[in-house]
Design a protein around this motif. Structure first.
Motif, mmCIF file in Angstrom:
data_model
loop_
_atom_site.group_PDB
_atom_site.id
_atom_site.type_symbol
_atom_site.label_atom_id
_atom_site.label_comp_id
_atom_site.label_asym_id
_atom_site.label_seq_id
_atom_site.Cartn_x
_atom_site.Cartn_y
_atom_site.Cartn_z
ATOM 1 N N ALA A 84 90.549 69.412 91.157
ATOM 2 C CA ALA A 84 89.910 68.615 92.199
ATOM 3 C C ALA A 84 90.937 68.346 93.291
ATOM 4 O O ALA A 84 92.009 67.793 93.020
ATOM 5 C CB ALA A 84 89.380 67.307 91.629
ATOM 6 N N GLY A 88 88.437 66.874 98.429
ATOM 7 C CA GLY A 88 87.127 66.994 97.803
ATOM 8 C C GLY A 88 86.477 68.336 98.079
ATOM 9 O O GLY A 88 86.713 68.948 99.121
ATOM 10 N N VAL A 90 82.957 68.857 96.958
ATOM 11 C CA VAL A 90 81.507 68.774 96.771
ATOM 12 C C VAL A 90 80.769 69.026 98.073
ATOM 13 O O VAL A 90 81.335 68.897 99.157
ATOM 14 C CB VAL A 90 81.082 67.417 96.159
ATOM 15 C CG1 VAL A 90 81.783 67.152 94.858
ATOM 16 C CG2 VAL A 90 81.306 66.280 97.125
ATOM 17 N N ASP A 147 83.335 64.512 92.505
ATOM 18 C CA ASP A 147 84.267 65.617 92.731
ATOM 19 C C ASP A 147 84.995 65.975 91.429
ATOM 20 O O ASP A 147 85.125 67.149 91.077
ATOM 21 C CB ASP A 147 85.280 65.225 93.811
ATOM 22 C CG ASP A 147 86.013 66.429 94.366
ATOM 23 O OD1 ASP A 147 85.356 67.430 94.672
ATOM 24 O OD2 ASP A 147 87.245 66.364 94.477
#
Length: 198
Positions: A84, A88, A90, A147
């Motif tokens: 991760a 981020g 996502v 995330d």
């Protein structure tokens, strides 16, 4: 019998143009618990992580996961590691569940395995009540937890987190660290970078 290191970094150097970010760095990470890499912003922590997971090649030196040389076994490493980033990964226009499905596919998971894993992950990161919420509508702390959730959908052996508590207030920081501890308790080795103590 002595336990094998989880990750071994041998004499790694990385330059960007004339700027040397890592200079002949050697480091052993034990095969247990949560391992922290501390340092000021800009000191090369993110560069080290990107080399550790094989995203970037070092100019010299080698990285091993147990006995596997990372850069010669990238497909295997991609399945073993979760990562991760600080910024981020996502997708804001997808819901929590849609993001998890998408990342499951990226990790070449079977659809049935993804669907079985999603409820476990939602419970682990405490996002069960927000599963149908768009990522862009989540609070900062929830977004960060999503995330991390996406990076563990494939149940990796190693989770690498770049500044997971960066830009969070002390309460949210404590909550994210508690979640990281839960992930570790389930058998995933965790490596985190931070410029903060505690």
């Amino acid at each position: 019998m002595e336990k094998e290191d989880l990750i071994r970094i041998e004499n790694v150097t990385k330059k960007f143009g004339k700027h040397t970010v890592l200079n002949n760095l050697s480091l052993s990470i034990p095969d247990q618990g949560i391992f922290g890499i501390m340092g000021l912003s800009g000191c090369g922590k993110t560069t080290l992580l990107n080399i550790m997971i094989g995203f970037w090649q070092p100019d010299s030196g080698k990285v091993f996961f147990k006995s596997l040389e990372v850069h010669k076994n990238q497909k295997i490493i991609n399945q073993i590691f979760g990562f991760a980033t600080q910024d981020g990964s996502v997708y804001p226009k997808l819901t929590v569940v849609e993001n998890l499905r998408y990342f499951g596919k990226l990790y070449n998971m079977e659809y049935s395995d993804i669907e079985r894993r999603i409820p476990e992950i939602l419970k682990l990161v405490e996002l069960e009540d927000s599963k149908n919420v768009l990522a862009e509508e989540l609070s900062t702390g929830m977004y960060r937890r999503l995330d991390i959730a996406c990076s563990i959908i494939h149940n990796p052996k190693v989770l690498i987190l770049d500044e997971p508590t960066g830009n969070l207030d002390p309460v949210l920081r404590k909550k994210v660290m508690a979640m990281i501890k839960r992930i570790n308790d389930q058998g995933t080795n965790v490596i985190i970078t931070s410029h903060l103590l505690g």
